[in-house]
Scaffold this motif. Structure first.
Motif, PDB file in Angstrom:
ATOM      1  N   UNK A 115      45.273  42.863  38.889  1.00  0.00           N
ATOM      2  CA  UNK A 115      45.455  42.827  40.346  1.00  0.00           C
ATOM      3  C   UNK A 115      44.458  43.765  41.049  1.00  0.00           C
ATOM      4  N   UNK A 116      44.264  44.955  40.494  1.00  0.00           N
ATOM      5  CA  UNK A 116      43.297  45.892  41.098  1.00  0.00           C
ATOM      6  C   UNK A 116      41.919  45.237  41.118  1.00  0.00           C
ATOM      7  N   UNK A 117      41.545  44.680  39.973  1.00  0.00           N
ATOM      8  CA  UNK A 117      40.211  44.077  39.856  1.00  0.00           C
ATOM      9  C   UNK A 117      40.037  42.923  40.833  1.00  0.00           C
ATOM     10  N   UNK A 118      41.078  42.098  40.960  1.00  0.00           N
ATOM     11  CA  UNK A 118      40.905  40.946  41.855  1.00  0.00           C
ATOM     12  C   UNK A 118      40.792  41.416  43.315  1.00  0.00           C
ATOM     13  N   UNK A 119      41.513  42.468  43.676  1.00  0.00           N
ATOM     14  CA  UNK A 119      41.385  42.987  45.043  1.00  0.00           C
ATOM     15  C   UNK A 119      40.005  43.608  45.277  1.00  0.00           C
ATOM     16  N   UNK A 120      39.515  44.322  44.256  1.00  0.00           N
ATOM     17  CA  UNK A 120      38.207  44.970  44.400  1.00  0.00           C
ATOM     18  C   UNK A 120      37.076  43.954  44.521  1.00  0.00           C
ATOM     19  N   UNK A 121      37.225  42.840  43.804  1.00  0.00           N
ATOM     20  CA  UNK A 121      36.150  41.844  43.814  1.00  0.00           C
ATOM     21  C   UNK A 121      36.018  41.151  45.159  1.00  0.00           C
ATOM     22  N   UNK A 159      39.290  51.675  30.815  1.00  0.00           N
ATOM     23  CA  UNK A 159      38.023  51.673  31.541  1.00  0.00           C
ATOM     24  C   UNK A 159      37.046  50.640  30.963  1.00  0.00           C
ATOM     25  N   UNK A 160      37.197  50.368  29.692  1.00  0.00           N
ATOM     26  CA  UNK A 160      36.341  49.358  29.082  1.00  0.00           C
ATOM     27  C   UNK A 160      36.587  47.987  29.736  1.00  0.00           C
ATOM     28  N   UNK A 161      37.858  47.696  29.913  1.00  0.00           N
ATOM     29  CA  UNK A 161      38.200  46.423  30.566  1.00  0.00           C
ATOM     30  C   UNK A 161      37.748  46.403  32.016  1.00  0.00           C
ATOM     31  N   UNK A 162      37.901  47.558  32.641  1.00  0.00           N
ATOM     32  CA  UNK A 162      37.492  47.703  34.029  1.00  0.00           C
ATOM     33  C   UNK A 162      35.998  47.425  34.176  1.00  0.00           C
ATOM     34  N   UNK A 163      35.217  48.081  33.330  1.00  0.00           N
ATOM     35  CA  UNK A 163      33.755  47.919  33.361  1.00  0.00           C
ATOM     36  C   UNK A 163      33.363  46.453  33.165  1.00  0.00           C
ATOM     37  N   UNK A 180      29.609  50.412  37.159  1.00  0.00           N
ATOM     38  CA  UNK A 180      30.292  51.376  36.295  1.00  0.00           C
ATOM     39  C   UNK A 180      30.601  52.686  37.003  1.00  0.00           C
ATOM     40  N   UNK A 181      31.826  52.823  37.513  1.00  0.00           N
ATOM     41  CA  UNK A 181      32.216  54.082  38.154  1.00  0.00           C
ATOM     42  C   UNK A 181      32.226  55.235  37.141  1.00  0.00           C
ATOM     43  N   UNK A 182      32.131  56.451  37.643  1.00  0.00           N
ATOM     44  CA  UNK A 182      32.240  57.631  36.773  1.00  0.00           C
ATOM     45  C   UNK A 182      33.625  57.683  36.154  1.00  0.00           C
TER      46      UNK A 182
END
Ligand SMILES: *Cc1c(COP(=O)(O)O)cnc(C)c1O
Length: 366
Positions: A144-150, A187-191, A197-199
């Motif tokens: 859900x976070x990823x879809x909102x960010x995209x 974070x791997x999935x996030x990236x 690539x956030x810190x």
């Protein structure tokens, strides 16, 4: 203007020494975030942030108003607000502070504000809960976070982070390693799905000491900057930054059978000389330090606190000490004294430092 005689002197050289000490433990590229919340652990976060400005990469505060104080003092370094509240999001943007977004309630509120403004790539930080169970998204929130960010370019993730629950405790090594591994997995999935690539950061002071391999891109140093490594060996390599001094206001000569202070808690068994010092529990000295459990230094000698700690004063026994009204009193000026106060107060140094109240005058000295 605060012209109080009870002064907390912040040792700027010691701060720098401690910062350098931790930098030497890190890879040259690892960034350092200095944690200056709670008035710089009971001192003065603004003076410290001004002083360290060109030596650190980031600051963190707990609450928005602490970040505003830094900006009002013209601190330019990025400031992470670890625990923002929804009603402060406007102020966060106004003062160019960077919020930690830790659940959907605050994430969505900030996204709405960013969309409406509109903001462009506003730096935000996302925190994951990996076991502390305090603040942070759960790993199942990722899609859900990823879809909102995209769907937005109004905010941009500056960092992904987490916080360790027991980094100082080597008996919890398995738990901590598991937290670090969980974070690495998230974070791997996030990236993979975010496209940039956030810190990354997870280590606090004792994390740097015990788990340096998990330093990622940045570390968050709080207590270490102020001279404590959560371990005697580390602490001895650090320098004390908080020095609390005062002066003797008055000396009393007490006859046997007479008493000192509230509830007549100290009864003189012999002729006794007492000194009254203008520092009390309202300044951060626990009442547990009364009845000879705590002491101060006067002319290099230990003077035990007698009777009860008052709100604004303590009385100490100086029968055997050559001293006079106006002489300097050291309440603490090294880590051993601070640790002793923490032990007697039945707490940890974090609390002893942050208990130093706003009434005490704070000066940063070199
Ligand atoms: C307070 C805090 C720190 C600093 O911890 P220390 O043990 O003082 O180094 C780091 N990260 C977070 C999230 C904090 O709340």
């Amino acid at each position: 203007m605060n012209n109080h005689v009870t002064v907390l002197e912040i040792d700027g050289n010691a701060l720098e020494h401690n910062l350098t000490y931790f930098k030497q433990k890190l890879n040259p590229k690892t960034k350092v975030l200095a944690v200056v919340k709670a008035f710089g652990y009971g001192s003065d976060g603004v003076q410290i942030a001004k002083f360290l400005e060109d030596k650190v990469d980031y600051y963190a505060v707990a609450y928005t108003h602490e970040g505003i104080a830094l900006r009002e003092a013209a601190v330019k370094t990025p400031i992470l607000v670890l625990h923002p509240q929804i009603q402060n999001l406007q102020a966060i943007v106004k003062y160019r502070l960077e919020p930690n977004l830790y659940n959907f309630k605050i994430f969505d509120a900030f996204l709405k504000l960013a969309d409406e403004a509109p903001l462009m790539n506003y730096p935000i930080h996302i925190k994951f809960n990996t076991g502390l169970n305090r603040l942070g998204f759960w790993h199942t929130d990722l899609p859900k976070i990823l879809s909102e960010l995209k769907q937005t370019n109004h905010i941009k993730v500056q960092s992904l982070f987490s916080h360790l629950a027991a980094s100082e405790d080597l008996e919890e090594k398995d738990f901590t390693t598991n937290q670090i591994n969980n974070f690495a997995h998230i974070v791997k999935q996030f990236y993979k799905h975010l496209g940039y690539e956030p810190m990354l950061h997870i280590l606090n002071t004792s994390g740097v000491v015990n788990y340096p391999k998990a330093q990622f891109d940045m570390v968050r140093i709080g207590i270490g900057l102020y001279g404590f490594g959560n371990d005697t060996k580390e602490t001895s390599a650090l320098k004390n930054t908080h020095n609390l001094t005062s002066i003797i206001s008055q000396i009393h000569l007490i006859k046997p059978g007479e008493t000192v202070g509230y509830n007549r808690a100290f009864v003189a068994k012999e002729p006794t000389k007492s000194a009254t010092i203008p520092v009390g529990h309202a300044d951060g000295l626990s009442r547990k330090l009364g009845d000879k459990k705590g002491y101060v230094l006067i002319n290099n000698q230990k003077a035990p606190i007698i009777g009860n700690v008052c709100m604004d004063m303590i009385m100490v026994n100086v029968t055997k000490i050559d001293c006079k009204e106006g002489d300097e009193v050291i309440i603490f000026n090294n880590q051993e004294m601070l640790q002793h106060i923490a032990n007697i107060s039945e707490t940890i140094v974090y609390e002893t430092l942050t208990a130093i109240s706003q009434r005490v005058k704070k000066t940063l000295k070199l």
